[in-house]
Design a protein around this motif. Structure first.
Motif, PDB file in Angstrom:
ATOM      1  N   THR A 105       0.606  -0.966  -0.144  1.00  0.00           N
ATOM      2  CA  THR A 105       0.309  -0.147   0.168  1.00  0.00           C
ATOM      3  C   THR A 105       0.747   1.107   0.041  1.00  0.00           C
ATOM      4  N   LEU A 106       0.320   2.687  -0.625  1.00  0.00           N
ATOM      5  CA  LEU A 106       0.173   3.955  -0.547  1.00  0.00           C
ATOM      6  C   LEU A 106      -0.071   4.199  -0.030  1.00  0.00           C
ATOM      7  N   SER A 107      -0.416   5.832   0.440  1.00  0.00           N
ATOM      8  CA  SER A 107      -0.958   6.976   1.471  1.00  0.00           C
ATOM      9  C   SER A 107      -0.646   7.901   1.184  1.00  0.00           C
ATOM     10  N   PHE A 108      -1.819   8.890   0.754  1.00  0.00           N
ATOM     11  CA  PHE A 108      -1.236  10.186   0.461  1.00  0.00           C
ATOM     12  C   PHE A 108      -2.009  11.269   0.243  1.00  0.00           C
ATOM     13  N   PRO A 109      -1.587  12.798   0.586  1.00  0.00           N
ATOM     14  CA  PRO A 109      -2.767  13.070   0.624  1.00  0.00           C
ATOM     15  C   PRO A 109      -3.783  13.715  -0.856  1.00  0.00           C
ATOM     16  N   ARG A 110      -4.099  13.691  -1.020  1.00  0.00           N
ATOM     17  CA  ARG A 110      -5.198  14.004  -1.902  1.00  0.00           C
ATOM     18  C   ARG A 110      -4.557  15.142  -2.833  1.00  0.00           C
ATOM     19  N   PRO A 111      -3.922  15.777  -3.954  1.00  0.00           N
ATOM     20  CA  PRO A 111      -3.547  16.110  -4.195  1.00  0.00           C
ATOM     21  C   PRO A 111      -5.134  17.405  -4.810  1.00  0.00           C
ATOM     22  N   ALA A 112      -4.519  18.525  -4.536  1.00  0.00           N
ATOM     23  CA  ALA A 112      -5.837  19.867  -5.063  1.00  0.00           C
ATOM     24  C   ALA A 112      -6.745  19.921  -6.110  1.00  0.00           C
ATOM     25  N   GLN A 113      -5.257  19.974  -7.373  1.00  0.00           N
ATOM     26  CA  GLN A 113      -5.861  19.363  -8.505  1.00  0.00           C
ATOM     27  C   GLN A 113      -6.129  17.898  -9.109  1.00  0.00           C
ATOM     28  N   ASP A 114      -6.216  18.175 -10.350  1.00  0.00           N
ATOM     29  CA  ASP A 114      -6.646  16.944 -10.965  1.00  0.00           C
ATOM     30  C   ASP A 114      -5.815  15.565 -11.672  1.00  0.00           C
ATOM     31  N   PHE A 115      -5.491  14.435 -10.879  1.00  0.00           N
ATOM     32  CA  PHE A 115      -4.966  14.274 -11.358  1.00  0.00           C
ATOM     33  C   PHE A 115      -4.927  12.215 -11.275  1.00  0.00           C
ATOM     34  N   TYR A 116      -3.674  12.060 -11.678  1.00  0.00           N
ATOM     35  CA  TYR A 116      -4.088  10.019 -11.853  1.00  0.00           C
ATOM     36  C   TYR A 116      -2.896   9.970 -11.191  1.00  0.00           C
ATOM     37  N   VAL A 117      -3.158   8.179 -10.974  1.00  0.00           N
ATOM     38  CA  VAL A 117      -2.097   6.948 -10.025  1.00  0.00           C
ATOM     39  C   VAL A 117      -2.130   6.183 -10.717  1.00  0.00           C
ATOM     40  N   LEU A 118      -0.600   6.246 -11.219  1.00  0.00           N
ATOM     41  CA  LEU A 118      -0.094   5.047 -12.230  1.00  0.00           C
ATOM     42  C   LEU A 118       0.874   4.140 -11.182  1.00  0.00           C
ATOM     43  N   PHE A 119       0.491   2.999 -11.712  1.00  0.00           N
ATOM     44  CA  PHE A 119       1.181   1.879 -10.628  1.00  0.00           C
ATOM     45  C   PHE A 119       1.774   1.463 -11.644  1.00  0.00           C
ATOM     46  N   ASP A 120       2.976   1.406 -12.254  1.00  0.00           N
ATOM     47  CA  ASP A 120       3.648   0.498 -12.690  1.00  0.00           C
ATOM     48  C   ASP A 120       4.933  -0.462 -12.770  1.00  0.00           C
ATOM     49  N   ALA A 121       4.209  -1.776 -12.988  1.00  0.00           N
ATOM     50  CA  ALA A 121       4.866  -2.754 -12.587  1.00  0.00           C
ATOM     51  C   ALA A 121       5.874  -3.428 -13.436  1.00  0.00           C
ATOM     52  N   GLY A 122       6.233  -2.351 -14.257  1.00  0.00           N
ATOM     53  CA  GLY A 122       7.181  -3.119 -15.459  1.00  0.00           C
ATOM     54  C   GLY A 122       6.259  -2.767 -16.697  1.00  0.00           C
ATOM     55  N   PRO A 123       7.546  -2.927 -18.772  1.00  0.00           N
ATOM     56  CA  PRO A 123       6.267  -2.930 -19.271  1.00  0.00           C
ATOM     57  C   PRO A 123       5.252  -4.099 -19.164  1.00  0.00           C
ATOM     58  N   GLY A 124       3.919  -3.614 -20.072  1.00  0.00           N
ATOM     59  CA  GLY A 124       2.832  -4.243 -20.188  1.00  0.00           C
ATOM     60  C   GLY A 124       2.225  -5.064 -18.521  1.00  0.00           C
ATOM     61  N   HIS A 125       2.153  -4.175 -17.136  1.00  0.00           N
ATOM     62  CA  HIS A 125       2.048  -4.416 -16.319  1.00  0.00           C
ATOM     63  C   HIS A 125       1.863  -3.469 -16.114  1.00  0.00           C
ATOM     64  N   THR A 126       1.207  -2.235 -16.504  1.00  0.00           N
ATOM     65  CA  THR A 126       0.541  -0.874 -16.066  1.00  0.00           C
ATOM     66  C   THR A 126      -0.699  -0.803 -15.487  1.00  0.00           C
ATOM     67  N   VAL A 127      -1.131   0.250 -14.103  1.00  0.00           N
ATOM     68  CA  VAL A 127      -2.217   0.369 -14.218  1.00  0.00           C
ATOM     69  C   VAL A 127      -2.462   1.640 -14.018  1.00  0.00           C
ATOM     70  N   GLU A 128      -3.945   2.760 -14.512  1.00  0.00           N
ATOM     71  CA  GLU A 128      -4.126   4.230 -14.734  1.00  0.00           C
ATOM     72  C   GLU A 128      -5.455   4.197 -13.592  1.00  0.00           C
ATOM     73  N   ILE A 129      -5.109   4.926 -12.642  1.00  0.00           N
ATOM     74  CA  ILE A 129      -6.590   5.004 -12.239  1.00  0.00           C
ATOM     75  C   ILE A 129      -7.042   6.932 -12.675  1.00  0.00           C
ATOM     76  N   GLU A 130      -8.110   7.060 -12.527  1.00  0.00           N
ATOM     77  CA  GLU A 130      -7.896   8.466 -12.856  1.00  0.00           C
ATOM     78  C   GLU A 130      -8.341   9.530 -10.881  1.00  0.00           C
ATOM     79  N   HIS A 131      -8.092  10.414 -11.253  1.00  0.00           N
ATOM     80  CA  HIS A 131      -9.195  10.619  -9.476  1.00  0.00           C
ATOM     81  C   HIS A 131     -10.342  10.860  -9.482  1.00  0.00           C
ATOM     82  N   SER A 132     -11.009  11.367 -10.226  1.00  0.00           N
ATOM     83  CA  SER A 132     -12.671  11.177 -10.251  1.00  0.00           C
ATOM     84  C   SER A 132     -13.141   9.909 -10.292  1.00  0.00           C
TER      85      SER A 132
END
Length: 108
Positions: free
Chosen positions: A78-105
């Motif tokens: 896990t990783l915890s962080f303060p929610r940014p005030a601006q729009d953002f996305y989270v990038l989980f990057d376990a290497g080529p072909g193993h990524t996940v993006e999560i939109e702030h919304s």
């Protein structure tokens, strides 16, 4: 007739090998949610086979490509962080072909 059986046996063996390989395939999974304080985002990453992902890169990125939080998943994946005030996305990057993006919304 023997050649025909040999070809059939080889084809069957290859099919079984391919099926076994596919059964062991896994893909990345990541989920982010708001903590009870409604100010902190908690993300958990891992793989579809149930394995955890400690040490895997998890970055929080603004839409102008500025990295807001450069992080790695902890021992508990896990990783915890303060929610940014601006729009953002989270990038989980376990290497080529193993990524996940999560939109702030999508983070509730």
């Amino acid at each position: 007739m023997t050649a025909r059986i040999s070809v059939l046996a080889v084809a069957t063996a290859l099919s079984a090998l391919c099926a076994a390989t596919a059964a062991h395939a896994h893909y990345p999974v990541c989920e982010c949610r708001m903590a009870d304080d409604d100010q902190t985002v908690v993300c958990t990453g891992g793989f579809s086979d149930g394995s955890k992902a400690p040490g895997v890169v998890l970055d929080v990125i603004a839409y102008d490509e500025q990295v807001l939080v450069k992080g790695r998943l902890g021992e508990d994946s896990t990783l915890s962080f303060p929610r940014p005030a601006q729009d953002f996305y989270v990038l989980f990057d376990a290497g080529p072909g193993h990524t996940v993006e999560i939109e702030h919304s999508a983070i509730k």
